[in-house]
Design a protein around this motif. Sequence first.
Motif, PDB file in Angstrom:
ATOM      1  N   GLY A 249       0.816  -1.202   0.000  1.00 13.85           N
ATOM      2  CA  GLY A 249       0.000   0.000   0.000  1.00 13.85           C
ATOM      3  C   GLY A 249       0.853   1.256   0.000  1.00 13.85           C
ATOM      4  O   GLY A 249       2.076   1.212  -0.118  1.00 13.85           O
TER       5      GLY A 249
ATOM      6  N   ASP B 100      -8.690   7.115  -0.037  1.00 17.24           N
ATOM      7  CA  ASP B 100      -8.769   5.759  -0.591  1.00 17.24           C
ATOM      8  C   ASP B 100      -7.344   5.265  -0.849  1.00 17.24           C
ATOM      9  O   ASP B 100      -6.637   5.842  -1.677  1.00 17.24           O
ATOM     10  CB  ASP B 100      -9.573   5.784  -1.898  1.00 17.24           C
ATOM     11  CG  ASP B 100      -9.859   4.392  -2.432  1.00 17.24           C
ATOM     12  OD1 ASP B 100      -9.948   3.443  -1.629  1.00 17.24           O
ATOM     13  OD2 ASP B 100      -9.977   4.251  -3.667  1.00 17.24           O
TER      14      ASP B 100
ATOM     15  N   PHE C  60      -3.341   5.790   6.575  1.00 18.33           N
ATOM     16  CA  PHE C  60      -4.146   4.573   6.635  1.00 18.33           C
ATOM     17  C   PHE C  60      -3.461   3.548   7.533  1.00 18.33           C
ATOM     18  O   PHE C  60      -2.288   3.228   7.331  1.00 18.33           O
ATOM     19  CB  PHE C  60      -4.341   3.985   5.231  1.00 18.33           C
ATOM     20  CG  PHE C  60      -4.941   4.951   4.244  1.00 18.33           C
ATOM     21  CD1 PHE C  60      -6.285   5.270   4.292  1.00 18.33           C
ATOM     22  CD2 PHE C  60      -4.152   5.550   3.278  1.00 18.33           C
ATOM     23  CE1 PHE C  60      -6.837   6.173   3.395  1.00 18.33           C
ATOM     24  CE2 PHE C  60      -4.688   6.447   2.366  1.00 18.33           C
ATOM     25  CZ  PHE C  60      -6.037   6.761   2.429  1.00 18.33           C
TER      26      PHE C  60
ATOM     27  N   ASP D 268      -7.010  -0.506   7.908  1.00 19.57           N
ATOM     28  CA  ASP D 268      -7.507   0.072   6.653  1.00 19.57           C
ATOM     29  C   ASP D 268      -6.940  -0.668   5.441  1.00 19.57           C
ATOM     30  O   ASP D 268      -7.664  -0.953   4.484  1.00 19.57           O
ATOM     31  CB  ASP D 268      -7.113   1.550   6.555  1.00 19.57           C
ATOM     32  CG  ASP D 268      -7.759   2.420   7.620  1.00 19.57           C
ATOM     33  OD1 ASP D 268      -8.937   2.197   7.945  1.00 19.57           O
ATOM     34  OD2 ASP D 268      -7.059   3.324   8.125  1.00 19.57           O
ATOM     35  N   LEU D 269      -5.624  -0.947   5.481  1.00 26.45           N
ATOM     36  CA  LEU D 269      -4.968  -1.562   4.319  1.00 26.45           C
ATOM     37  C   LEU D 269      -5.452  -2.998   4.102  1.00 26.45           C
ATOM     38  O   LEU D 269      -5.713  -3.406   2.966  1.00 26.45           O
ATOM     39  CB  LEU D 269      -3.456  -1.535   4.498  1.00 26.45           C
ATOM     40  CG  LEU D 269      -2.808  -0.142   4.517  1.00 26.45           C
ATOM     41  CD1 LEU D 269      -1.314  -0.263   4.805  1.00 26.45           C
ATOM     42  CD2 LEU D 269      -3.033   0.603   3.203  1.00 26.45           C
TER      43      LEU D 269
ATOM     44  N   HIS E 176      -8.918  -2.881   2.768  1.00 21.06           N
ATOM     45  CA  HIS E 176      -8.900  -2.463   1.365  1.00 21.06           C
ATOM     46  C   HIS E 176      -8.567  -3.651   0.459  1.00 21.06           C
ATOM     47  O   HIS E 176      -9.212  -3.863  -0.567  1.00 21.06           O
ATOM     48  CB  HIS E 176      -7.864  -1.352   1.184  1.00 21.06           C
ATOM     49  CG  HIS E 176      -7.748  -0.844  -0.215  1.00 21.06           C
ATOM     50  ND1 HIS E 176      -8.577   0.130  -0.727  1.00 21.06           N
ATOM     51  CD2 HIS E 176      -6.902  -1.174  -1.228  1.00 21.06           C
ATOM     52  CE1 HIS E 176      -8.251   0.386  -1.985  1.00 21.06           C
ATOM     53  NE2 HIS E 176      -7.228  -0.392  -2.317  1.00 21.06           N
TER      54      HIS E 176
ATOM     55  N   ARG F 179     -11.537  -6.096   0.113  1.00 21.18           N
ATOM     56  CA  ARG F 179     -12.844  -5.519  -0.216  1.00 21.18           C
ATOM     57  C   ARG F 179     -13.656  -6.423  -1.150  1.00 21.18           C
ATOM     58  O   ARG F 179     -14.874  -6.582  -0.981  1.00 21.18           O
ATOM     59  CB  ARG F 179     -12.661  -4.148  -0.860  1.00 21.18           C
ATOM     60  CG  ARG F 179     -13.973  -3.466  -1.210  1.00 21.18           C
ATOM     61  CD  ARG F 179     -13.755  -2.168  -1.944  1.00 21.18           C
ATOM     62  NE  ARG F 179     -15.008  -1.546  -2.321  1.00 21.18           N
ATOM     63  CZ  ARG F 179     -15.120  -0.521  -3.149  1.00 21.18           C
ATOM     64  NH1 ARG F 179     -14.026   0.038  -3.672  1.00 21.18           N
ATOM     65  NH2 ARG F 179     -16.308  -0.022  -3.460  1.00 21.18           N
TER      66      ARG F 179
END
Length: 351
Positions: free
Chosen positions: A94, A119, A249, A253-254, A257, A260
């Motif tokens: 990321g 994002d 992030f 979060d990573l 992501h 997802r």
Amino acid sequence: PKKHKPGFPTMKLATLKNGTRDGRLVVVSRDLTRCTDASFAARTLQEALDHWDRAGPRLQDLALAIETNAVPSERFHERQCESPLPRAYQWADGSAYVNHVELVRKARQAEMPRSFWTDPLMYQGGSDSFLGPRDPIQIADEAHGVDFEGEIAVITGDVPMGVSPAEAIAHVRLVMLVNDVSLRNLIPEEIGKGFGFFQSKPSSAFSPVAITPDELGGHWLGGKVLLPLVVMLNGALFGRPNAGVDMTFSFGDLVAHAARTRPLTAGTVIGSGTVSNKDVNDGPGLPINEGGHGYACIAEQRTVETLRHGKPMTPFMAIGDTVRIEMMDGRRHSIFGAIEQKVARYEPSAA
């Protein structure tokens, strides 16, 4: 069987070279001086991750035993290590430090969309041939612009599709350091094709030891590692940005992501992107020789030099140059061991 308290077993794990692709799993003492064979629990780290409910408590037993000299041990040598996972089913990197993204995009005259602050960026890297922490960075041509990128990474267990960031953090099994090697002069043309990195991202290297988050104590908070990352170039301090500062992030979060639209399998490696700090005035960080925190990659220093002086002055790495990436605890003891790599000319016979 002995019962263990819920949560992550606290331990340090490494993979020693043994002539096979996946190496030999060992449990390492907290001071990184000794290790003990872990085949009682799992032959390889991937096997341990695949069967964490069973292997985790056994590895914890070994971690407790090595601290009390209750099991046979051998001297731990970082130079004998593979990366904790010599190869992985997935490596996704990321860009949690948006300050870094903004700077390197400025270097190639590319605007940064505002969405990058909300994002995460992420690319899928090559995971079939990670470098050991003391293996050389072999290059075919210095003109490719060899750069290091000091990062943090986590290894996950199985992660269901669609998890929230709060749920995702519970699936983090281990934490380690990364040198995400980049060939800077190949990136602009490759990115210009609109299809992502490939040739510009050769094999990455990871720290000798991967640790459970509990090993960090209060320095693991909110899915972030709240400690400086120390980067040395040719024996001189190049940067010590704090990995918990300016991290837009978190690892929750990573991981969320990445998961997802698909589940992640045990052994997935998720990188933070290059650790990067702003200065006190919210501008680009200052170099070490001017009292700043410095940088975790050469590209950032070159960008700051261009912004301030009109041109970059720091060259990318050349054959014979050495980078060292490490993180210390409050007593200045190494937590993960050190990534220390020298740039060498690629020789087909040595591959």
